[in-house]
Design an enzyme around this catalytic site. Structure first.
Site, PDB file in Angstrom:
ATOM      1  N   ASP A   1      83.319 -17.719 -47.352  1.00  0.00           N
ATOM      2  CA  ASP A   1      83.312 -18.288 -48.505  1.00  0.00           C
ATOM      3  C   ASP A   1      83.233 -19.783 -48.454  1.00  0.00           C
ATOM      4  OD1 ASP A   1      84.577 -16.350 -50.365  1.00  0.00           O
ATOM      5  OD2 ASP A   1      85.839 -15.900 -48.499  1.00  0.00           O
TER       6      ASP A   1
ATOM      7  N   ASP B   1      82.116 -18.781 -40.785  1.00  0.00           N
ATOM      8  CA  ASP B   1      82.662 -18.519 -42.169  1.00  0.00           C
ATOM      9  C   ASP B   1      81.921 -17.780 -43.095  1.00  0.00           C
ATOM     10  OD1 ASP B   1      85.324 -18.634 -43.669  1.00  0.00           O
ATOM     11  OD2 ASP B   1      84.280 -20.175 -44.506  1.00  0.00           O
TER      12      ASP B   1
END
Length: 218
Positions: free
Chosen positions: A15, A13
């Site tokens: 953020d 991922d």
């Protein structure tokens, strides 16, 4: 901690996992809401973390009603966050060390994010991280966003590695649901959201930082 299978690829991922951007987005959305007289519950914002804009739109409209101007509100908050990111965005602890270890092991990796490609470029370019990933899967590259598995399945296809042999690294509940649904070995590295019993049941491990993930790879 020993992982259940040999890791042939890693899907990150972005953020809150690679960069410390989630706290910037949180403060931007809360500030814009306060200034507009909008009562945005923190619990509602937390449900947005890690999900796609389309799904967050529906979440917000379900809460505030169909006449709520989502695009104006979201656009103002995103603009404020991006302005802050340009001047003050740190990497999460252990990012560079983990990528170095993956280089040593010859393990390919990708990013699978709910953010746009422009936002990926904005966040990763200053830290010279873009060239360190074999694929970037961002909004527009898949049909359904997290918590659906589509972003992770797209990343596995781009890396040409079966999802079952991929290690997924996530910080959000929506992301953990997506990675687990894709059939990947999933490690949660909590950021704004804690690792609940449900999250622990979906993960092969919960790590305090990416330094711990590096150690798991041996």
């Amino acid at each position: 901690m020993t992982l259940p299978r040999r890791v042939r690829a890693v899907v990150f991922d972005m953020d809150g996992l690679l960069t410390d951007s989630e706290v910037i987005f949180r403060e931007a959305f809360m500030a814009v809401s306060r200034e507009a007289g909008i009562d945005l519950p923190m619990s509602l914002f937390m449900r947005m973390v890690g999900s796609s804009r389309a799904q967050n739109r529906q979440l917000i409209l379900d809460h505030f009603g169909p006449t709520f101007d989502f695009d104006a509100w979201h656009g103002a908050a995103a603009a404020r966050a991006h302005a802050q990111i340009k001047v003050d965005l740190a990497l999460k602890a252990g990012v560079v060390e983990l990528l170095d270890r993956l280089d040593e092991l010859g393990i390919p990796r990708a990013v699978a994010t709910s953010s746009s490609h422009d936002n990926v470029t904005l966040q990763l370019t200053p830290h010279v991280l873009l060239p360190r990933f074999g694929a970037i899967i961002a909004a527009g590259d898949y049909e359904r966003g997290k918590p659906f598995p589509d972003p992770f399945l797209a990343a596995a296809r781009r890396l040409d590695v079966p999802p079952v042999d991929c290690l997924a690294l996530e910080d959000s509940h929506n992301g953990v649901h997506a990675a687990h649904a894709a059939g990947m070995m999933t490690i949660m590295v909590p950021d704004l959201l804690e690792a609940t019993d449900e999250m622990r049941a979906l993960c092969v491990a919960v790590a305090a930082s990416l330094h711990d993930v590096r150690a798991m790879l041996g």
